[in-house]
Design a protein around this motif. Structure first.
Motif, short mmCIF file in Angstrom:
data_model
loop_
_atom_site.label_atom_id
_atom_site.label_comp_id
_atom_site.label_asym_id
_atom_site.label_seq_id
_atom_site.Cartn_x
_atom_site.Cartn_y
_atom_site.Cartn_z
N ALA A 90 -9.23 2.06 -1.31
CA ALA A 90 -7.87 2.58 -1.43
C ALA A 90 -7.05 1.74 -2.41
CB ALA A 90 -7.17 2.58 -0.07
N PRO A 91 -6.13 2.37 -3.16
CA PRO A 91 -5.26 1.59 -4.05
C PRO A 91 -4.35 0.69 -3.22
CG PRO A 91 -4.48 3.85 -3.87
CD PRO A 91 -5.82 3.81 -3.19
N HIS A 92 -4.06 -0.49 -3.77
CA HIS A 92 -3.23 -1.45 -3.04
C HIS A 92 -2.76 -2.52 -4.01
CE1 HIS A 92 -7.24 -3.18 -3.18
NE2 HIS A 92 -6.69 -4.37 -3.02
N GLY A 93 -1.92 -3.40 -3.54
CA GLY A 93 -1.42 -4.46 -4.40
C GLY A 93 -1.08 -5.70 -3.61
N LEU A 94 -0.93 -6.81 -4.31
CA LEU A 94 -0.47 -8.08 -3.74
C LEU A 94 0.76 -8.49 -4.54
CD1 LEU A 94 -3.93 -9.93 -3.42
CD2 LEU A 94 -2.71 -8.64 -1.64
N SER A 95 1.85 -8.77 -3.84
CA SER A 95 3.13 -9.02 -4.50
C SER A 95 3.82 -10.23 -3.92
CB SER A 95 4.03 -7.79 -4.36
OG SER A 95 5.32 -8.04 -4.90
N HIS A 96 4.69 -10.86 -4.74
CA HIS A 96 5.47 -12.01 -4.25
C HIS A 96 6.63 -11.57 -3.38
CE1 HIS A 96 7.89 -10.56 -7.53
NE2 HIS A 96 8.79 -11.52 -7.40
N VAL A 97 7.04 -10.28 -3.48
CA VAL A 97 8.11 -9.73 -2.65
C VAL A 97 7.73 -8.32 -2.24
CG1 VAL A 97 9.95 -11.10 -3.73
CG2 VAL A 97 9.33 -8.87 -4.69
N PRO A 98 8.29 -7.81 -1.15
CA PRO A 98 8.06 -6.40 -0.81
C PRO A 98 8.56 -5.49 -1.92
CG PRO A 98 9.02 -7.57 1.06
CD PRO A 98 9.11 -8.50 -0.12
N CYS A 99 7.77 -4.47 -2.25
CA CYS A 99 8.14 -3.56 -3.34
C CYS A 99 7.30 -2.30 -3.22
CB CYS A 99 7.90 -4.23 -4.70
SG CYS A 99 6.16 -4.60 -5.03
N ALA A 100 7.49 -1.38 -4.14
CA ALA A 100 6.66 -0.17 -4.21
C ALA A 100 5.38 -0.48 -4.97
CB ALA A 100 7.42 0.95 -4.90
N LEU A 101 4.30 0.18 -4.60
CA LEU A 101 3.01 -0.10 -5.23
C LEU A 101 3.06 0.13 -6.73
CD1 LEU A 101 0.04 -0.87 -4.92
CD2 LEU A 101 -0.46 1.53 -4.41
N SER A 105 0.84 -1.20 0.00
CA SER A 105 0.00 0.00 0.00
C SER A 105 0.87 1.24 0.00
CB SER A 105 -0.93 0.00 1.21
OG SER A 105 -0.19 -0.07 2.42
N GLU A 106 0.24 2.38 -0.17
CA GLU A 106 0.98 3.64 -0.23
C GLU A 106 1.31 4.13 1.18
OE1 GLU A 106 -1.77 6.04 -2.43
OE2 GLU A 106 -0.84 5.55 -4.37
N THR A 114 -13.62 6.43 8.15
CA THR A 114 -12.91 6.70 9.40
C THR A 114 -12.03 5.52 9.81
OG1 THR A 114 -14.66 5.83 10.84
CG2 THR A 114 -14.82 8.15 10.17
N LEU A 115 -12.23 4.37 9.20
CA LEU A 115 -11.44 3.19 9.53
C LEU A 115 -10.14 3.19 8.71
CD1 LEU A 115 -14.29 0.51 9.46
CD2 LEU A 115 -13.29 1.61 11.47
N PRO A 116 -9.18 2.36 9.08
CA PRO A 116 -7.98 2.24 8.25
C PRO A 116 -8.35 1.84 6.83
CG PRO A 116 -7.68 1.12 10.36
CD PRO A 116 -9.11 1.52 10.30
N ASP A 117 -7.58 2.34 5.86
CA ASP A 117 -7.87 2.03 4.46
C ASP A 117 -7.83 0.53 4.18
OD1 ASP A 117 -8.17 4.69 3.80
OD2 ASP A 117 -6.08 4.94 3.18
N LEU A 118 -6.87 -0.14 4.77
CA LEU A 118 -6.67 -1.58 4.57
C LEU A 118 -6.56 -2.25 5.92
CD1 LEU A 118 -4.01 -1.29 1.73
CD2 LEU A 118 -6.40 -1.97 1.43
N ILE A 119 -7.39 -3.24 6.15
CA ILE A 119 -7.40 -3.97 7.42
C ILE A 119 -7.06 -5.42 7.14
CG2 ILE A 119 -8.88 -4.80 9.27
CD1 ILE A 119 -10.53 -2.22 8.95
N THR A 120 -6.08 -5.95 7.84
CA THR A 120 -5.73 -7.37 7.68
C THR A 120 -6.25 -8.17 8.87
OG1 THR A 120 -3.57 -7.00 8.68
CG2 THR A 120 -3.70 -6.87 6.28
N VAL A 121 -6.79 -9.33 8.58
CA VAL A 121 -7.37 -10.20 9.61
C VAL A 121 -6.92 -11.63 9.32
CG1 VAL A 121 -9.47 -10.96 10.75
CG2 VAL A 121 -9.41 -8.72 9.64
N SER A 122 -6.37 -12.30 10.33
CA SER A 122 -6.06 -13.73 10.23
C SER A 122 -7.31 -14.49 10.67
CB SER A 122 -4.86 -14.10 11.10
OG SER A 122 -3.68 -13.50 10.59
N LEU A 123 -8.02 -15.06 9.72
CA LEU A 123 -9.29 -15.72 10.02
C LEU A 123 -9.07 -16.99 10.82
CD1 LEU A 123 -11.02 -15.24 6.55
CD2 LEU A 123 -11.30 -13.85 8.61
N ASP A 124 -9.85 -17.15 11.87
CA ASP A 124 -9.73 -18.30 12.75
C ASP A 124 -10.73 -19.37 12.30
OD1 ASP A 124 -9.57 -20.13 14.79
OD2 ASP A 124 -9.56 -18.65 16.40
#
Length: 301
Positions: free
Chosen positions: A71-82, A51-52, A122-132
């Motif tokens: 929000a703009p975002h991406g999924l990548s095989h390695v850390p990188c710039a969006l 993300s940005e 008002t919430l974070p643009d991107l929220i990550t959740v590890s589903l149980d």
């Protein structure tokens, strides 16, 4: 009032879409900004959420990403710039026999008119959740069902897709709130502002003013207005108008009640006042909005 249910009802006015995306020789994909709310669930493989202005976040199977307000975002095989990631292709590709490197489920409610409701912004643009999945096996069942239903595109998809999107959004939001140990909605640690938000959400038809809201929570008017704006990101009356019009959009989509009745229920004295405010917010009149029901978003691959 169940605020989480209201959140899901609010985004439901958008056009639903879903797709299982399979990536071969996975290098990454970038999603452009959009008006709406969506999610990704990693089905197989691993990736980094890009993300940005934020550090990359590692994701594994069972992890979900909530895109609260497009929000703009991406999924990548390695850390990188969006901007280093290729844009997500909208074209349909033929199936391949070999196993994919990375597979994820996308779901979205994309707005054709207006913008994502303010309380989601008002919430974070991107929220990550590890589903149980062990504790909540029904969450996995819903994701499997949407993956199958989306892939096969059988008769009735137009009816089942919104229902499954709603349920998955509820389950992911619930688990996020549980993991955060917070039940507030929208997010705020200020008890007076939280109380004002509950009153706005529960009683939008009341003739609220900044003075009345501040008196209700026991704060001076100027202090209340400043703290509300700092916490929510929008002045009290601007937030109130956005919430009223969001409710109006839901009623237009989900009911056949008259425009005058909707106007009264969401706090407008006349249907003309409601129509003018709605048109300014959504870019289309209430009548036209009601006559153009949400359609399925074209799939991506």
């Amino acid at each position: 009032m169940d605020l989480l249910s209201e959140v899901v009802r609010a985004v439901r006015v958008g056009s639903p879409g879903s797709r299982v995306v399979r990536q071969y020789d996975f290098q990454g994909v970038r999603f452009s900004a959009f008006d709406g709310t969506g999610f990704h669930v990693v089905l197989s493989g691993t990736c980094w959420l890009i993300s940005e202005g934020q550090e990359p976040v590692g994701l594994k199977p069972g992890d979900a990403v909530l895109i609260t307000s497009g929000a703009p975002h991406g999924l990548s095989h390695v850390p990188c710039a969006l901007n280093d990631l290729p844009s997500m292709s909208m074209r349909t590709t033929p199936p391949r026999s070999e196993p994919s490197d990375f597979e994820f489920l996308c779901g979205v409610y994309q707005l054709q008119h207006g913008h994502t409701p303010q309380y989601l912004r008002t919430l974070p643009d991107l929220i990550t959740v590890s589903l149980d999945y062990d504790r909540y096996p029904q969450t996995r069942a819903l994701i499997d069902l949407l993956s199958t239903d989306t892939s096969e595109a059988d008769m009735g998809t137009a009816a089942t897709l919104p229902a499954l999107l709603d349920l998955i959004l509820v389950h992911v939001f619930r688990q996020w709130h549980e993991q955060r140990g917070s039940a507030e909605w929208p997010r705020t640690d200020d008890p007076e502002i939280a109380a004002a938000l509950r009153e706005i959400h529960q009683n939008p038809q009341r003739k609220w003013t900044v003075a009345r809201l501040s008196e209700m929570v026991g704060l001076p008017r100027t202090v209340f207005a400043r703290r509300f704006t700092e916490e929510v990101g929008r002045p009290p009356m601007s937030y109130l108008i956005s919430w009223r019009l969001s409710l109006g959009a839901q009623l237009l989509r989900e009911t056949d009640v008259t425009l005058a009745t909707i106007a009264r229920e969401v706090g407008y004295s006349t249907e003309f006042a409601f129509s003018g405010a709605f048109t300014r917010e959504y870019g289309v009149s209430p009548g036209r909005f009601r006559r153009s029901p949400a359609t399925l978003v074209p799939p991506v691959d």
